[in-house]
Design an enzyme around this catalytic site. Structure first.
Site, short mmCIF file in Angstrom:
data_model
loop_
_atom_site.label_atom_id
_atom_site.label_comp_id
_atom_site.label_asym_id
_atom_site.label_seq_id
_atom_site.Cartn_x
_atom_site.Cartn_y
_atom_site.Cartn_z
N SER A 1 10.21 34.65 4.88
CA SER A 1 10.42 34.07 3.54
C SER A 1 10.88 35.14 2.55
CB SER A 1 9.12 33.43 3.04
OG SER A 1 8.06 34.38 3.05
N ASN B 1 -3.48 34.13 1.87
CA ASN B 1 -3.60 32.76 1.38
C ASN B 1 -4.00 32.69 -0.09
OD1 ASN B 1 -3.01 32.20 3.99
ND2 ASN B 1 -5.00 31.32 4.53
N THR C 1 23.15 -1.26 -27.46
CA THR C 1 22.29 -1.70 -26.36
C THR C 1 23.27 -2.22 -25.31
OG1 THR C 1 22.08 -3.94 -27.21
CG2 THR C 1 20.39 -2.37 -27.92
N HIS C 2 22.94 -2.04 -24.05
CA HIS C 2 23.86 -2.43 -22.96
C HIS C 2 25.22 -1.75 -23.11
CE1 HIS C 2 21.01 -5.82 -22.33
NE2 HIS C 2 20.99 -5.81 -23.66
N SER D 1 42.60 21.14 -16.34
CA SER D 1 42.92 20.63 -15.01
C SER D 1 44.03 21.49 -14.44
CB SER D 1 43.38 19.17 -15.12
OG SER D 1 44.24 18.86 -14.05
N LYS E 1 44.53 17.94 -20.09
CA LYS E 1 43.12 17.62 -19.91
C LYS E 1 42.16 18.63 -20.51
CE LYS E 1 41.73 14.89 -16.81
NZ LYS E 1 41.00 13.64 -16.96
N ASN F 1 38.15 18.76 -19.82
CA ASN F 1 37.07 18.06 -19.12
C ASN F 1 35.70 18.61 -19.52
OD1 ASN F 1 38.99 16.56 -17.69
ND2 ASN F 1 39.21 18.20 -16.19
N GLU G 1 28.90 17.30 -17.32
CA GLU G 1 28.86 16.61 -16.01
C GLU G 1 27.93 17.34 -15.04
OE1 GLU G 1 33.04 14.88 -14.95
OE2 GLU G 1 33.33 16.64 -16.21
N TYR H 1 -4.90 26.02 4.15
CA TYR H 1 -3.53 26.50 4.18
C TYR H 1 -2.86 26.14 5.51
CZ TYR H 1 0.50 29.64 4.21
OH TYR H 1 1.77 30.13 4.27
N GLN I 1 4.64 27.44 2.86
CA GLN I 1 5.63 28.46 2.51
C GLN I 1 6.92 27.79 1.98
OE1 GLN I 1 6.07 32.23 4.70
NE2 GLN I 1 7.94 31.36 5.52
N LYS J 1 8.24 27.20 -2.18
CA LYS J 1 8.85 28.06 -3.20
C LYS J 1 10.29 27.72 -3.53
CE LYS J 1 5.72 31.45 -1.63
NZ LYS J 1 5.37 30.52 -0.51
N1 ARG Z 1 4.54 33.82 3.07
C1 ARG Z 1 3.38 32.99 3.12
C2 ARG Z 1 3.58 31.78 2.21
O1 ARG Z 1 4.39 31.82 1.38
C3 ARG Z 1 2.18 33.76 2.67
C4 ARG Z 1 0.89 33.23 3.20
C5 ARG Z 1 0.78 33.42 4.66
N2 ARG Z 1 -0.50 33.05 5.13
C6 ARG Z 1 -0.75 32.86 6.45
N3 ARG Z 1 -1.95 32.49 6.76
N4 ARG Z 1 0.18 33.01 7.34
O2 ARG Z 1 2.92 30.77 2.36
#
Ligand code: ARG
Length: 469
Positions: free
Chosen positions: A32, A119, A164-165, A286, A292, A294, A299, A326, A331, A334
């Site tokens: 990650s 964790n 309205t509408h 454009s 144009k 735009n 948008e 957990y 993971q 994020k």
């Molecule tokens: N990179 C992990 C996450 O974002 C960190 C926690 C990992 N914990 C574990 N028990 N493997 O969730």
């Protein structure tokens, strides 16, 4: 890629139990660091608070605590200067930082993780990140409100058709219309503030899930990190991602508001309407059609709502049905949050820019406002309050007058009074005082209504409510 190839060496952080290394695809699916490096400042802050607490509790020596803090200083600088050697094999930001700390200070680095698990560490980092993001977005929302309020003040009396509408309904002022968005974004701010209030409890010290046998002081780390208190239950502390879901929900609702304003800007800029003009700063040309202009920023802001809704759905789906506590599924929390925060931040900046930039076209707005018999309601109201008709009958009589005026191709205030009287004998000359759009507008003085004087007062009130806080 040969996904089943195996790396030779076991992970340095937990290699004890392992004889071999992970398959290449294991490393790829597991890593990650590509995205969670964005948590580095929060991770370092969490580690400092934890180390200081361990020292205060006599679990860590003062010298080790000092070495850890100094090492974290260096790491922080290295990351900021983009000199940090991030490694995919080290999985995530937590282990990258810890491994680097070991390179820098040696053995004391290994003591930092006493009474801590990734964790509770990741839950803490992520809460801190979402808290910062919430604060930043709240500020941006306020800046957008400020731009809208400034526009509302300038255009408090500028007539435009209210719809309205998407059919012309009654005249309103452009300022009144802009203030409607100030209310929406005010509620969005409230939702972010609520999310922040609930998220501001510290998971740190929950350990892997069950707490720890070390005599830690969770209040100390909570206070050091600006949390109101430690979370009450260690299982909940590592398993909860409500704060991320609340953040995404608030972001999604905000994006619906942004998309509505963006859509209106697109409509207003279109040739059929021509209500506002955007400068070169917020339009694109454009490649083929030289004429144009735009409204791409509007948008794209409208479209980014789709991404943010997707982000919310992603995390809801990830969290649904996960057993406590957990699981590595989490993971995946994020990227949707980062994406939503980035998308919303961009859209808010673009909207604030456009609201400060666009130039209303009063003639086009007025011409559109007088089409479609927008003062018909005023005629009906006059029949009720002056001629004493029940509203349903007044509605019917007005309908007949509109039909006759339409057949002749004239507006209500140009329709001869004698012809109105032929439709209903109770009508007098006095009715003319309510049939122009200016009169209709000035009479909408009920609380929250669109009369220019109301709008001016509403601007002042909005400044107090939203900008002086
Ligand atoms: N990179 C992990 C996450 O974002 C960190 C926690 C990992 N914990 C574990 N028990 N493997 O969730």
């Amino acid at each position: 890629m040969s996904p089943n190839k195996t790396n030779k060496s076991a992970n340095a952080q937990w290699g004890g139990r392992f004889t071999g290394g992970p398959a290449e695809v294991m490393e790829q699916i597991n890593t990650s660091i590509g995205f969670d490096r964005r948590l580095f400042a929060q991770d370092i802050a969490g580690s400092r608070a934890h180390a200081d607490m361990l020292v205060a509790q006599g679990i860590l020596s003062t010298e080790d605590g000092k070495a850890i803090n100094d090492g974290l200083d260096t790491i922080s600088r290295e990351i900021e200067d983009e000199k940090f050697p991030f490694s995919q094999a080290l999985e995530d930001i937590h282990m990258n930082i810890e491994a680097r700390l070991r390179d820098l200070i040696g053995e004391p680095a290994g003591r930092l993780h006493t009474a801590r698990s990734r964790n509770d560490q990741v839950a803490t980092d992520f809460r801190l990140w979402v808290r910062d993001a919430t604060d930043g977005l709240e500020e941006q929302l306020q800046a957008l409100q400020a731009a809208l309020i400034a526009g509302a003040e300038t255009h408090a009396a500028l007539i435009m058709p209210g719809f309205t509408h998407l059919q012309t309904a009654q005249p309103v002022t452009f300022g009144h219309h802009l203030l409607a968005y100030v209310e929406m974004f005010g509620r969005d701010r409230g939702r972010f503030a609520d999310c922040r209030r609930r998220l501001n409890e510290s998971p740190l010290g929950a350990g892997a899930l069950a707490g720890t046998s070390f005599p830690i002081d969770r209040k100390q780390t909570a206070t050091a990190l600006g949390f109101d208190r430690p979370m009450a239950n260690s299982l909940d502390a590592v398993a909860d991602r409500d704060f991320a879901l609340e953040f995404l929900s608030a972001a999604a609702i905000t994006m619906t508001h942004i998309s509505r304003l963006a859509e209106e800007i697109v409509i207003w800029c279109s040739d059929g309407f021509g209500f506002v003009r955007l400068s070169d700063a917020y339009t694109t040309g454009s490649s083929m059609m030289p004429q144009k202009r735009n409204p791409d920023a509007a948008e794209l802001s409208r479209a980014k709502a789709g991404r943010v809704f997707g982000d919310l759905m992603t995390l809801l789906t990830v969290m649904k049905g996960l057993p406590l506590t957990y699981s590595k599924d989490m993971q995946e929390d994020k990227e949707p949050v980062f994406d939503a925060a980035d998308s919303l931040g961009l859209a808010l900046a673009a909207m604030a820019g456009m609201v400060g930039d666009f130039e209303p076209m009063p003639d086009a707005m007025r011409a559109a406002a007088i089409k479609g018999y927008p003062t018909a309601t005023d005629l009906a109201d006059w029949l009720v309050s002056v001629a004493g008709m029940p509203f349903r009958e007044a509605h019917h009589v007005t309908g007949e007058i509109v039909k006759a005026a339409e057949a002749r191709g004239v507006l209500l205030d140009q329709f001869p009074i004698a012809d109105m009287q032929a439709i209903d004998g109770r009508i007098t000359e006095d009715v003319l005082s309510v049939l122009s759009i200016d009169a209709a507008l000035a009479r909408r003085t009920s609380e929250g209504g669109t009369a220019p004087d109301n709008v001016r007062a509403a601007v002042a009130a909005a400044r107090k409510r939203f900008l002086e806080t």
